[in-house]
Design an enzyme around this catalytic site. Structure first.
Site, PDB file in Angstrom:
ATOM      1  N   CYS A 148       0.816  -1.227   0.000  1.00  0.00           N
ATOM      2  CA  CYS A 148       0.000   0.000   0.000  1.00  0.00           C
ATOM      3  C   CYS A 148       0.842   1.267   0.000  1.00  0.00           C
ATOM      4  O   CYS A 148       0.311   2.361  -0.157  1.00  0.00           O
ATOM      5  CB  CYS A 148      -0.945  -0.009   1.185  1.00  0.00           C
ATOM      6  SG  CYS A 148      -1.879  -1.520   1.259  1.00  0.00           S
ATOM      7  N   ASN A 175     -10.433  -0.139   0.802  1.00  0.00           N
ATOM      8  CA  ASN A 175      -8.976  -0.004   0.720  1.00  0.00           C
ATOM      9  C   ASN A 175      -8.515  -0.610  -0.611  1.00  0.00           C
ATOM     10  O   ASN A 175      -8.630  -1.811  -0.820  1.00  0.00           O
ATOM     11  CB  ASN A 175      -8.359  -0.752   1.910  1.00  0.00           C
ATOM     12  CG  ASN A 175      -6.851  -0.809   1.891  1.00  0.00           C
ATOM     13  OD1 ASN A 175      -6.220  -0.497   0.887  1.00  0.00           O
ATOM     14  ND2 ASN A 175      -6.270  -1.223   3.001  1.00  0.00           N
ATOM     15  N   HIS A 233      -3.018   7.153   2.289  1.00  0.00           N
ATOM     16  CA  HIS A 233      -3.548   5.858   1.856  1.00  0.00           C
ATOM     17  C   HIS A 233      -4.881   5.635   2.567  1.00  0.00           C
ATOM     18  O   HIS A 233      -4.992   5.838   3.794  1.00  0.00           O
ATOM     19  CB  HIS A 233      -2.546   4.750   2.206  1.00  0.00           C
ATOM     20  CG  HIS A 233      -3.115   3.379   2.082  1.00  0.00           C
ATOM     21  ND1 HIS A 233      -3.838   2.977   0.976  1.00  0.00           N
ATOM     22  CD2 HIS A 233      -3.096   2.307   2.925  1.00  0.00           C
ATOM     23  CE1 HIS A 233      -4.224   1.725   1.145  1.00  0.00           C
ATOM     24  NE2 HIS A 233      -3.796   1.302   2.323  1.00  0.00           N
TER      25      HIS A 233
END
Ligand code: ACO
Length: 325
Positions: free
Chosen positions: A111, A281, A251
């Protein structure tokens, strides 16, 4: 020379999986997911692939940058859910968009991957090696999610975001990027077992799960602690102050993580835009997706300074500053 974002693009699958739909898969509830994560739905690839979404996002970014695919010198794709190991996703995107002069490779930093790829692109530009670079984050996390694990399957979604980074006169910013392999087992996506034809087969090798596995609380604490430090550090390294930053583009893992970071920094919530409510996500796609949406919503103005902040498997984390064109 320095790298400047000249165009952004995004692509998400059309199929939407609501929190309610997950109630029939695992023991969970819409209320629990909203309260603990802020996520309401996610887009899931049915026809789309990591490559097709990356290519669509890239084409949109190129249009805005007013560049033809042949003018692109390099394509960097961050992904942890590639269709194939070889050829890499970046080469497949090159084929799709016909960027015949680009050098292409993938970057794997979970990520944090988009921030790492953006920093890498800027370094190539600042070194005078390349002029125009496509930086893409694209993920089909639905392919690597264990849909029977309520601790993870409620979190993830699919999508892609892209930016064109182009060379301009000027001086860039220093990043603050980190890794800690010693803590890597907190968040894993194991590959297929490597067969050792000349060694002994390890017991249970064939049972290794090929899905994302996570110690949610450990990752939560890691992000809530490391990201404020990395933000403070990148601001300090560039001799700036928090007042110089228009937005922090984090993020999009969990609304509570973003809120915790804002609180630790003592910065107002409006500086931390979020969109995980709609997409969940999306790992390395989340930052470019959010940047694209912010631009589309008219939030970004010329001269705005932004902090990008990523964190995830590895463990990896990092921050980068940019000035909006
Ligand atoms: N639905 C209902 N109950 C659940 C669910 C669910 N989906 N998942 C866990 N629970 C239960 C647990 O079993 C536990 O029950 P118990 O108290 O009876 O033992 C209870 O809810 C609380 O569980 P916690 O794990 O303490 O819940 P927490 O508040 O920590 O939230 C979450 C879990 C959302 C995963 C959180 O830890 C988190 O967001 N962590 C960070 C994850 C993250 O950001 N990962 C990605 C970063 S890197 C990347 O993007 C790949």
């Amino acid at each position: 020379m320095t790298g400047v974002i000249k165009g952004t693009g995004a692509s998400v699958p059309s199929y939407i999986l609501e929190n309610k739909d997950l109630e029939s898969l695992v023991e969970t509830s819409d209320a629990w997911i909203r309260e603990r994560t802020g996520i309401e739905r996610r887009h899931i690839a049915i026809e789309e692939t990591t490559v097709s979404m990356a290519a669509r996002a890239a084409q949109e970014a190129l249009e805005e940058a007013k560049l033809s695919p042949e003018q692109i010198d390099m394509i960097l794709v961050s992904t942890m859910s590639p269709e194939d190991i070889m050829p890499c996703t970046a080469c497949q995107v090159q084929r799709e968009i016909k960027a015949s002069h680009a050098v292409c490779f993938d970057l794997s930093a979970a990520c944090s991957g988009f921030v790492m790829a953006y920093v890498t692109a800027c370094a190539y530009i600042e070194a005078g090696i390349f002029q125009n670079i496509l930086v893409i984050g694209s993920e089909c996390l639905s392919n690597v999610t264990d849909w029977s694990d309520r601790g993870t399957c409620i979190l993830f979604g699919d999508g892609a975001g892209a930016v064109v980074v182009a060379a301009e006169e000027g001086t860039g910013y220093l990043p603050a990027i980190y890794s800690d392999g010693a803590r890597g087992e907190a968040l894993t996506l194991k590959s297929r077992p490597n067969h050792k034809p000349f060694g002994e087969e390890s017991p249970g090798e064939e049972e290794t799960p090929c899905y994302i596995q996570m110690d949610g609380q450990a990752i939560f604490k890691f992000a809530a602690r490391s990201i404020p430090q990395a933000i403070e550090e990148v601001i300090r390294r560039n001799r700036l102050h928090k007042g110089d930053i228009a937005y922090y583009v984090l993020h999009q893992a969990n609304e509570r993580i973003v809120e915790a970071v804002a609180k630790r920094l003592g910065e107002p919530a409006y500086k931390f835009p979020m969109n995980m409510r709609e997409y969940g996500n999306t790992s390395s796609a989340s930052i470019p997706l959010l940047l694209h949406e912010m631009k589309e919503q008219g939030l970004l103005h010329s001269g705005d300074r932004l902090v990008l902040a990523g964190f995830g498997g590895g463990l990896t984390w990092g921050t980068a500053i940019l000035t909006w064109k």
